[in-house]
Design a protein around this motif. Structure first.
Motif, PDB file in Angstrom:
ATOM      1  N   PRO A  72       0.805  -1.206   0.000  1.00 17.30           N
ATOM      2  CA  PRO A  72       0.000   0.000   0.000  1.00 17.30           C
ATOM      3  C   PRO A  72       0.852   1.275   0.000  1.00 17.30           C
ATOM      4  O   PRO A  72       1.934   1.309   0.562  1.00 17.30           O
ATOM      5  N   LEU A  73       0.301   2.308  -0.651  1.00 15.01           N
ATOM      6  CA  LEU A  73       0.966   3.604  -0.747  1.00 15.01           C
ATOM      7  C   LEU A  73       0.170   4.632   0.051  1.00 15.01           C
ATOM      8  O   LEU A  73      -1.038   4.495   0.199  1.00 15.01           O
ATOM      9  N   ILE A  80       1.601   1.289   5.692  1.00 12.71           N
ATOM     10  CA  ILE A  80       2.029   1.845   4.406  1.00 12.71           C
ATOM     11  C   ILE A  80       3.418   1.315   4.068  1.00 12.71           C
ATOM     12  O   ILE A  80       4.330   1.361   4.882  1.00 12.71           O
ATOM     13  N   VAL A  81       3.576   0.804   2.849  1.00 13.11           N
ATOM     14  CA  VAL A  81       4.865   0.282   2.383  1.00 13.11           C
ATOM     15  C   VAL A  81       5.641   1.371   1.654  1.00 13.11           C
ATOM     16  O   VAL A  81       6.841   1.516   1.843  1.00 13.11           O
ATOM     17  N   THR A 113     -13.463  -8.413  -9.867  1.00 18.76           N
ATOM     18  CA  THR A 113     -13.701  -7.667  -8.631  1.00 18.76           C
ATOM     19  C   THR A 113     -12.463  -6.834  -8.327  1.00 18.76           C
ATOM     20  O   THR A 113     -11.349  -7.327  -8.422  1.00 18.76           O
ATOM     21  N   MET A 114     -12.698  -5.572  -7.976  1.00 16.85           N
ATOM     22  CA  MET A 114     -11.615  -4.680  -7.590  1.00 16.85           C
ATOM     23  C   MET A 114     -11.725  -4.439  -6.089  1.00 16.85           C
ATOM     24  O   MET A 114     -12.789  -4.065  -5.595  1.00 16.85           O
ATOM     25  N   LEU A 115     -10.630  -4.687  -5.368  1.00 16.01           N
ATOM     26  CA  LEU A 115     -10.576  -4.392  -3.937  1.00 16.01           C
ATOM     27  C   LEU A 115      -9.826  -3.084  -3.766  1.00 16.01           C
ATOM     28  O   LEU A 115      -8.689  -2.958  -4.217  1.00 16.01           O
ATOM     29  N   VAL A 116     -10.468  -2.112  -3.115  1.00 16.37           N
ATOM     30  CA  VAL A 116      -9.911  -0.772  -3.001  1.00 16.37           C
ATOM     31  C   VAL A 116      -9.811  -0.378  -1.529  1.00 16.37           C
ATOM     32  O   VAL A 116     -10.790  -0.468  -0.788  1.00 16.37           O
ATOM     33  N   ALA A 117      -8.625   0.048  -1.123  1.00 18.00           N
ATOM     34  CA  ALA A 117      -8.438   0.677   0.180  1.00 18.00           C
ATOM     35  C   ALA A 117      -8.175   2.147  -0.089  1.00 18.00           C
ATOM     36  O   ALA A 117      -7.395   2.486  -0.985  1.00 18.00           O
ATOM     37  N   ARG A 118      -8.822   3.029   0.669  1.00 17.68           N
ATOM     38  CA  ARG A 118      -8.646   4.456   0.414  1.00 17.68           C
ATOM     39  C   ARG A 118      -8.739   5.238   1.709  1.00 17.68           C
ATOM     40  O   ARG A 118      -9.400   4.843   2.660  1.00 17.68           O
ATOM     41  N   ASP A 119      -8.060   6.368   1.718  1.00 20.91           N
ATOM     42  CA  ASP A 119      -8.100   7.290   2.850  1.00 20.91           C
ATOM     43  C   ASP A 119      -7.922   8.686   2.252  1.00 20.91           C
ATOM     44  O   ASP A 119      -6.805   9.101   1.964  1.00 20.91           O
ATOM     45  N   GLU A 155      -9.327   2.927   7.243  1.00 23.49           N
ATOM     46  CA  GLU A 155      -8.267   3.407   6.366  1.00 23.49           C
ATOM     47  C   GLU A 155      -7.554   2.275   5.643  1.00 23.49           C
ATOM     48  O   GLU A 155      -7.001   2.475   4.571  1.00 23.49           O
ATOM     49  N   SER A 156      -7.536   1.093   6.254  1.00 28.27           N
ATOM     50  CA  SER A 156      -6.792  -0.024   5.659  1.00 28.27           C
ATOM     51  C   SER A 156      -7.698  -1.148   5.173  1.00 28.27           C
ATOM     52  O   SER A 156      -7.206  -2.132   4.623  1.00 28.27           O
ATOM     53  N   ASN A 157      -9.006  -1.029   5.359  1.00 28.11           N
ATOM     54  CA  ASN A 157      -9.932  -2.053   4.882  1.00 28.11           C
ATOM     55  C   ASN A 157     -10.076  -1.973   3.368  1.00 28.11           C
ATOM     56  O   ASN A 157     -10.163  -0.887   2.798  1.00 28.11           O
ATOM     57  N   TYR A 158     -10.126  -3.131   2.746  1.00 29.22           N
ATOM     58  CA  TYR A 158     -10.363  -3.203   1.314  1.00 29.22           C
ATOM     59  C   TYR A 158     -11.853  -3.404   1.071  1.00 29.22           C
ATOM     60  O   TYR A 158     -12.468  -4.278   1.667  1.00 29.22           O
TER      61      TYR A 158
END
Length: 181
Positions: A72-73, A80-81, A113-119, A155-158
């Protein structure tokens, strides 16, 4: 992360190699592929530039000058990596950061299926067409702020979204995302 389900072709008895990546057989004739896995490399633009009206979501856009790193960015969280810049002032963060990745398909899958994590808010484009809009008002703009705040584990859930497979093409596919504060 993207996951695709494809029908096996005539020469694919044990698995379908829909994306030239490793396949896992779910049932006879069905397989799952991950054309973009969670820790895949993404290109990112965290320079505070307004690219919104430009061609940054298209396959022809040159992103070789962008940063690159595995997901994750983002910034400010321990999972966050690849850390992105939020700008020179923590009290006036850039309203939007841009991301791009790609994958190749030999065939169009039956479903994806697209898994999206967002903040906090995100718009995701597939080959230049909007595929996901979450916590943002349409139409999006560089200065738009998210309509909801993701905090804690959110924040980190897909979140899973069905992808309209008519947006896919055989060959190179571009996923572009804009993440908003």
């Amino acid at each position: 992360e993207l996951a695709a389900i494809a029908a096996a072709g005539a020469s694919d008895v044990d698995h379908s190699n829909n994306t030239n990546l490793q396949s896992v057989v779910l049932a006879l004739g069905l397989a799952t592929n991950k054309p973009i896995a969670r820790h895949s490399a993404w290109r990112y633009n965290d320079k505070g530039l307004n690219l919104h009206d430009g061609p940054w979501t298209s396959a022809d856009y040159y992103d070789g000058h962008w940063g690159v790193g595995p997901g994750p960015l983002g910034y400010g969280d321990p999972w966050i990596v690849t850390t992105n810049s939020f700008g020179p002032d923590a009290n006036r963060k850039y309203p939007c950061l841009y991301y791009r990745s790609s994958f190749t398909l030999d065939e169009i899958p039956l479903s994806m299926t697209m898994l999206v994590a967002r903040d906090d808010g995100v718009a995701v484009y597939l080959n230049g067409a909007e595929a996901v809009l979450d916590s943002l008002d349409a139409p999006t703009a560089y200065t738009n702020l998210a309509t909801a705040t993701a905090s804690g584990t959110a924040e980190s859930n897909y979140v899973a979204y069905a992808v309209d497979t008519s947006l896919l093409r055989v060959g190179l596919n571009i996923v572009a995302a804009e993440v908003h504060q």
